[in-house]
Design a protein around this motif. Structure first.
Motif, mmCIF file in Angstrom:
data_model
loop_
_atom_site.group_PDB
_atom_site.id
_atom_site.type_symbol
_atom_site.label_atom_id
_atom_site.label_comp_id
_atom_site.label_asym_id
_atom_site.label_seq_id
_atom_site.Cartn_x
_atom_site.Cartn_y
_atom_site.Cartn_z
ATOM 1 N N ILE A 23 0.832 -1.211 0.000
ATOM 2 C CA ILE A 23 0.000 0.000 0.000
ATOM 3 C C ILE A 23 0.868 1.264 0.000
ATOM 4 O O ILE A 23 0.580 2.236 -0.701
ATOM 5 C CB ILE A 23 -0.953 -0.017 1.228
ATOM 6 C CG1 ILE A 23 -1.952 -1.167 1.071
ATOM 7 C CG2 ILE A 23 -1.669 1.320 1.390
ATOM 8 C CD1 ILE A 23 -2.671 -1.567 2.355
ATOM 9 N N VAL A 24 1.943 1.251 0.773
ATOM 10 C CA VAL A 24 2.738 2.476 0.950
ATOM 11 C C VAL A 24 3.649 2.774 -0.255
ATOM 12 O O VAL A 24 3.883 3.945 -0.590
ATOM 13 C CB VAL A 24 3.579 2.366 2.257
ATOM 14 C CG1 VAL A 24 4.602 3.489 2.370
ATOM 15 C CG2 VAL A 24 2.654 2.354 3.481
ATOM 16 N N ILE A 50 12.805 15.125 4.589
ATOM 17 C CA ILE A 50 11.549 14.707 5.214
ATOM 18 C C ILE A 50 10.815 15.944 5.739
ATOM 19 O O ILE A 50 11.338 16.670 6.594
ATOM 20 C CB ILE A 50 11.855 13.731 6.384
ATOM 21 C CG1 ILE A 50 12.574 12.481 5.841
ATOM 22 C CG2 ILE A 50 10.584 13.336 7.125
ATOM 23 C CD1 ILE A 50 11.813 11.686 4.815
ATOM 24 N N GLU A 51 9.625 16.182 5.202
ATOM 25 C CA GLU A 51 8.822 17.333 5.632
ATOM 26 C C GLU A 51 7.554 16.789 6.297
ATOM 27 O O GLU A 51 6.767 16.069 5.667
ATOM 28 C CB GLU A 51 8.430 18.180 4.414
ATOM 29 C CG GLU A 51 9.642 18.771 3.693
ATOM 30 C CD GLU A 51 9.371 19.006 2.203
ATOM 31 O OE1 GLU A 51 8.198 19.195 1.817
ATOM 32 O OE2 GLU A 51 10.342 18.994 1.444
ATOM 33 N N THR A 52 7.372 17.164 7.571
ATOM 34 C CA THR A 52 6.295 16.549 8.357
ATOM 35 C C THR A 52 4.924 16.672 7.699
ATOM 36 O O THR A 52 4.171 15.697 7.626
ATOM 37 C CB THR A 52 6.268 17.151 9.779
ATOM 38 O OG1 THR A 52 7.578 17.023 10.318
ATOM 39 C CG2 THR A 52 5.294 16.410 10.683
ATOM 40 N N SER A 53 4.594 17.861 7.177
ATOM 41 C CA SER A 53 3.235 18.018 6.633
ATOM 42 C C SER A 53 3.067 17.161 5.376
ATOM 43 O O SER A 53 2.000 16.570 5.147
ATOM 44 C CB SER A 53 2.916 19.478 6.359
ATOM 45 O OG SER A 53 3.825 19.965 5.402
ATOM 46 N N ALA A 54 4.116 17.068 4.574
ATOM 47 C CA ALA A 54 4.031 16.236 3.360
ATOM 48 C C ALA A 54 3.952 14.743 3.728
ATOM 49 O O ALA A 54 3.269 13.963 3.058
ATOM 50 C CB ALA A 54 5.226 16.504 2.457
ATOM 51 N N ILE A 55 4.636 14.352 4.803
ATOM 52 C CA ILE A 55 4.579 12.941 5.236
ATOM 53 C C ILE A 55 3.181 12.619 5.766
ATOM 54 O O ILE A 55 2.621 11.550 5.500
ATOM 55 C CB ILE A 55 5.658 12.660 6.324
ATOM 56 C CG1 ILE A 55 7.064 12.817 5.733
ATOM 57 C CG2 ILE A 55 5.474 11.270 6.940
ATOM 58 C CD1 ILE A 55 7.419 11.884 4.616
ATOM 59 N N ARG A 56 2.605 13.582 6.489
ATOM 60 C CA ARG A 56 1.244 13.371 6.999
ATOM 61 C C ARG A 56 0.278 13.194 5.815
ATOM 62 O O ARG A 56 -0.557 12.286 5.802
ATOM 63 C CB ARG A 56 0.826 14.545 7.875
ATOM 64 C CG ARG A 56 -0.399 14.234 8.725
ATOM 65 C CD ARG A 56 -0.792 15.372 9.655
ATOM 66 N NE ARG A 56 0.239 15.761 10.589
ATOM 67 C CZ ARG A 56 0.867 16.943 10.611
ATOM 68 N NH1 ARG A 56 0.569 17.861 9.734
ATOM 69 N NH2 ARG A 56 1.791 17.196 11.512
ATOM 70 N N ALA A 57 0.453 14.034 4.797
ATOM 71 C CA ALA A 57 -0.425 13.948 3.617
ATOM 72 C C ALA A 57 -0.230 12.605 2.909
ATOM 73 O O ALA A 57 -1.186 11.974 2.440
ATOM 74 C CB ALA A 57 -0.120 15.109 2.666
ATOM 75 N N LEU A 58 1.034 12.162 2.839
ATOM 76 C CA LEU A 58 1.338 10.854 2.212
ATOM 77 C C LEU A 58 0.594 9.730 2.945
ATOM 78 O O LEU A 58 -0.055 8.884 2.331
ATOM 79 C CB LEU A 58 2.860 10.644 2.260
ATOM 80 C CG LEU A 58 3.496 9.385 1.655
ATOM 81 C CD1 LEU A 58 5.010 9.575 1.570
ATOM 82 C CD2 LEU A 58 3.173 8.087 2.347
ATOM 83 N N ILE A 59 0.689 9.754 4.286
ATOM 84 C CA ILE A 59 0.057 8.662 5.058
ATOM 85 C C ILE A 59 -1.473 8.730 4.909
ATOM 86 O O ILE A 59 -2.130 7.688 4.778
ATOM 87 C CB ILE A 59 0.497 8.689 6.540
ATOM 88 C CG1 ILE A 59 2.022 8.546 6.638
ATOM 89 C CG2 ILE A 59 -0.175 7.554 7.335
ATOM 90 C CD1 ILE A 59 2.598 8.672 8.046
ATOM 91 N N TRP A 60 -2.026 9.952 4.858
ATOM 92 C CA TRP A 60 -3.490 10.069 4.644
ATOM 93 C C TRP A 60 -3.881 9.454 3.308
ATOM 94 O O TRP A 60 -4.864 8.729 3.204
ATOM 95 C CB TRP A 60 -3.934 11.541 4.685
ATOM 96 C CG TRP A 60 -4.345 11.975 6.065
ATOM 97 C CD1 TRP A 60 -3.779 12.953 6.816
ATOM 98 C CD2 TRP A 60 -5.411 11.430 6.868
ATOM 99 N NE1 TRP A 60 -4.403 13.050 8.045
ATOM 100 C CE2 TRP A 60 -5.417 12.127 8.095
ATOM 101 C CE3 TRP A 60 -6.348 10.403 6.685
ATOM 102 C CZ2 TRP A 60 -6.320 11.852 9.124
ATOM 103 C CZ3 TRP A 60 -7.258 10.135 7.708
ATOM 104 C CH2 TRP A 60 -7.231 10.843 8.908
#
Ligand code: NAD
Length: 355
Positions: free
Chosen positions: A261-262, A335-345
């Protein structure tokens, strides 16, 4: 063309490959100067483990058939004492990454070589990496003692792998090679293996769905898995593996499905930062874009596409992003936290990877 400038660390190990190659088991044991082998497998694979012990006859020191996910320390202790009591001088591991993990934990504290007989595409048999779980925490490390001295790849043993797991385990292997192509320590040799490994699996996986008993494609998939596992054992992994270790380790999501999935989302995240690697991944999956190509491969072969369908909870997404960003692995794109959060969403919802 770029100037060539690299370090390549070859890993020792002997590979015996082919349908029916399990018949060479005794020859390979003798080649390791071993006299008595303890066979390790999971409970689900007891019949295969018993068959292997039977083939060894007097050279079998016993069968330990309780390997399980995450390699719990209590089980490791038990298996180590069984190994000592049985006077084994070699460990034969048959199964997937979980069984391999237990065999590695035994080898870590002994001089016993491992002879591996992998039956999934996870690739652990090609790496010196081990993991042991104590009080809910998985301790991982690297030690050459846990790298199998010999690996017998017999595609006949993989025909019982359920279709769903064949697909996700195959894409799990592709993930090793994909990240190997943009690794900081990538080199021309592992990159050749990576591209060939991805291409072999991308050709084989649809056939594992339509004709799961076809030995030609089971061979191609296992060949691809060997190559991808070799890449995993030789160069560093990045964001994708960090995300999967976080999701598996802290939220108990299943290993191969999580990787499947990831991966498209991690590739989309790194798309601009690693253009050469993306070109090679796209070529290997026969698509114009690496992330979309892997996403389509998974979708068309019936793999789960969202983290929510494999048990993740929406309220854990932010925490997963925090853990991933707190101690990231090296990655071609910062690694950008907001972009990683969006990726996981995106992965949580099963949306296509970002364009
Ligand atoms: P697994 O070993 O847990 O196997 C999944 C299931 O498939 C099990 O129930 C197993 O009994 C069954 N199975 C295996 N082969 C089968 C076959 N041929 N026919 C029918 N059933 C079969 O899963 P996995 O994906 O192989 O491995 C995942 C684990 O390996 C994870 O814990 C991961 O962390 C670890 N791993 C470690 C490394 C490393 O380098 N140390 C590399 C890759 C994976």
């Amino acid at each position: 063309m770029n100037t060539l400038d690299f370090t390549y660390q070859a890993r020792p190990g002997r590979i015996v490959f082919g349908a029916g190659s399990l018949r060479h088991l005794e020859r390979e044991l003798i080649n390791l100067n071993a006299e008595r082998a303890l066979v390790i497998c999971s409970a689900e694979q007891r019949a295969t483990g018993a068959d292997i012990a039977g083939r060894l006859g007097a050279r079998a020191a016993g069968l330990f058939d309780r390997a399980m996910m995450h390699v719990p320390l209590e089980l490791v202790r038990e298996a180590r004492s069984v190994a000592t009591a049985s006077k084994a001088d070699c460990v034969i591991v048959v199964g997937g990454g979980s069984a391999m993990g237990l065999g590695k934990a035994i080898a870590l504290e002994s001089t016993m070589p491992i002879l591996a007989v992998p039956t999934t595409y996870a690739g652990s048999e090609m790496t010196p990496i081990f993991g042991i779980t104590e009080a809910g925490l998985k301790r991982t490390g690297t030690d050459l003692r846990v790298l199998p001295k010999c690996v017998i790849y017999d595609p006949l043993l993989t025909t019982t792998l359920p279709v769903g797991l064949s697909v996700t385990s195959g894409i799990n292997a592709i993930a090793h090679a994909a990240e190997g192509l943009y690794a900081q320590d990538a080199n021309p040799v592992t990159s050749l293996m990576a591209e060939e490994g991805i291409a072999s699996l991308a050709r084989a996986i649809p056939k594992l769905v339509s004709t799961p008993d076809d030995i030609e494609f089971r061979s191609l998939a296992l060949y691809g898995a060997w190559l991808c596992g070799s890449v995993l054992g030789s160069v560093g992994m990045s964001l994708h593996h960090k995300l999967c270790h976080t999701l598996g380790g802290s939220f108990d999501l299943p290993h191969a499905q999580t990787h499947t999935i990831v991966l498209p989302h991690a590739l989309a995240y790194n798309r601009v930062a690693a253009p050469e690697a993306m070109k090679r991944i796209a070529r290997a999956v026969d698509a114009s874009d690496a992330a979309l190509g892997v996403y389509e491969l998974a979708r068309q072969t019936g793999a789960p596409m969202s983290l929510k369908e494999i048990g993740m909870r929406a309220q854990d997404v932010d925490r997963a992003a925090e853990i991933t960003c707190a101690s990231p692995y090296w990655n071609p794109r910062p690694i950008e936290t907001s972009a990683i959060r969006a990726l996981i969403w995106n992965a949580f919802e099963g949306a296509p990877p970002c364009a």
